[in-house]
Write an enzyme that holds these catalytic residues in place. Structure first.
Site, PDB file in Angstrom:
ATOM      1  N   HIS A 176       0.134  -1.441  11.349  1.00  0.00           N
ATOM      2  CA  HIS A 176       1.389  -1.983  10.986  1.00  0.00           C
ATOM      3  C   HIS A 176       2.250  -2.596  11.966  1.00  0.00           C
ATOM      4  O   HIS A 176       2.811  -3.580  11.519  1.00  0.00           O
ATOM      5  CB  HIS A 176       2.200  -0.722  10.085  1.00  0.00           C
ATOM      6  CG  HIS A 176       1.377  -0.237   8.920  1.00  0.00           C
ATOM      7  ND1 HIS A 176       1.009  -0.968   7.877  1.00  0.00           N
ATOM      8  CD2 HIS A 176       1.060   1.252   8.596  1.00  0.00           C
ATOM      9  CE1 HIS A 176       0.271  -0.044   7.070  1.00  0.00           C
ATOM     10  NE2 HIS A 176       0.360   1.170   7.612  1.00  0.00           N
ATOM     11  N   HIS A 178      -3.439   4.070  12.775  1.00  0.00           N
ATOM     12  CA  HIS A 178      -3.058   3.285  11.448  1.00  0.00           C
ATOM     13  C   HIS A 178      -1.553   2.732  11.517  1.00  0.00           C
ATOM     14  O   HIS A 178      -1.416   1.846  11.249  1.00  0.00           O
ATOM     15  CB  HIS A 178      -2.839   4.689  10.547  1.00  0.00           C
ATOM     16  CG  HIS A 178      -2.623   4.199   9.289  1.00  0.00           C
ATOM     17  ND1 HIS A 178      -3.214   3.931   8.285  1.00  0.00           N
ATOM     18  CD2 HIS A 178      -1.196   4.055   8.874  1.00  0.00           C
ATOM     19  CE1 HIS A 178      -2.487   3.698   7.109  1.00  0.00           C
ATOM     20  NE2 HIS A 178      -1.308   3.810   7.233  1.00  0.00           N
ATOM     21  N   GLU A 179      -0.753   3.475  12.252  1.00  0.00           N
ATOM     22  CA  GLU A 179       0.739   2.984  12.284  1.00  0.00           C
ATOM     23  C   GLU A 179       0.567   1.632  13.257  1.00  0.00           C
ATOM     24  O   GLU A 179       1.525   0.847  13.145  1.00  0.00           O
ATOM     25  CB  GLU A 179       1.699   4.016  12.876  1.00  0.00           C
ATOM     26  CG  GLU A 179       1.703   5.228  11.923  1.00  0.00           C
ATOM     27  CD  GLU A 179       2.093   4.833  10.582  1.00  0.00           C
ATOM     28  OE1 GLU A 179       2.744   3.933  10.320  1.00  0.00           O
ATOM     29  OE2 GLU A 179       1.591   5.465   9.869  1.00  0.00           O
TER      30      GLU A 179
END
Length: 418
Positions: free
Chosen positions: A22, A18-19
């Site tokens: 980003h 997920h990170e």
């Protein structure tokens, strides 16, 4: 110990993916990524590489990518403040020493008259007790030194707010998107190992001592008729069985090209919504490379729809907050899944990944969806929302989310130990 390792690996994978979404878009669009963190709270491990601090933190409740400009900058220098400066070989400022200037005797100390580290990258001021005015060019990668801790400056073109609406929206959306990608990848792996469900109603396995075994079902039987109704899809078979708890059903199966009549009475299984019927069979699987990708996308869509449906029931009151699970509940569920085998653990990981992606896209403050909402409003209005007001909204939202996490965790503990 197996469960602990499995939980750590699963949690780390979900948060990292997920990170990383980003992080990757932020880097590609020229944003300064200050920190890439797995977990919250005190640092367990940290290292700095290529401008970014990478950390693993104590509390396994998520993670974050801290991009310059998303939060107020750490150091704010005012006119009249005394600072020390050191220079690179080109005469540009490469260190701005805010405190403990005595530990940097070679630094040139000035009283600041004007400083611009966003656009012009200049510092103007006077040497202490002198009248001569100096003007210095600041290197784009200069660092603040405060209490012997270095922090790289962030010119405006490296900040989140300097990027286009599209770039900011993509950076926020990339995290949840990577969770959906991970889910698809895991289902692709499962499909290649186990196979994909067949397209007819062919029985894969029969559970011991189940109604199906008692009725005479065998692996590779193909159900073609129930109560005189032709059956060609597994979903239709499931729907009829689940709607008939404790009711005898006349079925016809195809076995070795022969039609065999069977009568089975589905057992009653209690669910939070209603009692359903089950007979104790699974759908057969087959190896099909062509169907692997479509099957993985269909499974991701199916689980996404199920999660969204349950979220809708939570909003309408059909589900209560007591039914939510936090880290403790997820750990307990992981413990139960690990005992059933690695394939089920992979499926569980895929389900949690798509769940994480959906939750983060909800238009709630402090979540990616809430921040995307503000970016969308900016696109409609043609100008951004006041950053201070947006910051307050996200702060309050984060506090409420932490409160919800505490309540959910307490409920998990009560279910396990009380």
């Amino acid at each position: 110990m197996t469960t602990v390792i499995a939980f750590i690996l699963m949690f780390g994978l979900l948060v990292f993916v997920h990170e990383f979404g980003h992080y990757y878009v932020a880097k590609r669009t020229g944003m300064l990524v200050r920190e890439f963190a797995i977990g919250f709270g005190p640092k367990v491990f940290s290292t700095v590489k290529n401008e970014t601090l990478y950390t693993i933190r104590l509390l396994p409740m998520g993670g974050y990518v801290r991009v310059a400009g998303e939060d107020p900058e750490i150091i704010d220098i005012k006119p009249g403040q005394h600072i020390g400066l050191t220079f690179n070989d080109d005469g540009e400022v490469n260190q701005i020493i805010v405190n403990n200037k005595a530990k940097h005797p070679d630094a040139f100390v000035i009283e600041v008259e004007h400083i611009d580290l966003d656009h012009a990258l200049t510092i103007q001021g006077y040497e202490i007790n002198e009248e001569e005015k100096y003007s210095f060019r600041v290197n784009k990668k200069a660092t603040f030194i405060m209490d012997e801790k270095a922090t790289q400056i962030a010119p405006y073109d490296r900040q989140f707010a300097s990027k286009t609406v599209g770039q900011r929206g993509l950076q926020l959306f990339a995290g949840p998107l990577m969770n959906f990608v991970l889910t698809v990848v895991i289902f692709v792996i499962l499909a290649n190992i186990q196979g994909v469900p067949v397209e007819d109603v062919r029985i894969g396995s029969v559970v011991d001592n189940s109604p199906a075994q008692e009725a005479g079902f065998q692996p590779d039987d193909t159900v073609i008729e129930i109560e005189g109704q032709s059956i060609s899809k597994w979903e239709d078979f499931q729907e009829i069985v689940e709607a008939s708890p404790n009711e005898p059903l006349e079925m016809i199966v195809l076995r070795d090209n022969q039609q065999v009549p069977l009568e089975v009475t589905p057992a009653t299984v209690e669910t939070p919504e209603e009692d359903i019927g089950q007979v104790g069979v699974t759908l057969a699987l087959e190896k099909s490379f062509v169907r692997t990708i479509p099957y993985s996308l269909e499974e991701t869509y199916r689980w996404s729809t199920l999660i969204l449906t349950n979220l809708g029931k939570l909003v309408t009151g059909q589900f209560s907050i007591d039914m939510l699970s936090g880290p403790v509940g997820i750990y307990d569920a992981t413990d139960q899944v690990v005992k059933t085998g690695f394939m089920n653990f992979l499926t569980w990981t895929a389900v949690l990944s798509v769940n994480l992606g959906i939750i983060n896209l909800l238009p709630l403050p402090a979540l990616d969806g809430g921040r995307l909402l503000f970016v969308g409003l900016e696109a409609v209005r043609g100008k951004p929302i006041d950053p201070q007001k947006e910051g307050v909204v996200h702060f309050v939202g984060f506090a409420l989310l932490m409160l919800l996490m505490i309540v959910v965790t307490w409920n998990d503990i009560q279910r396990l130990f009380l």
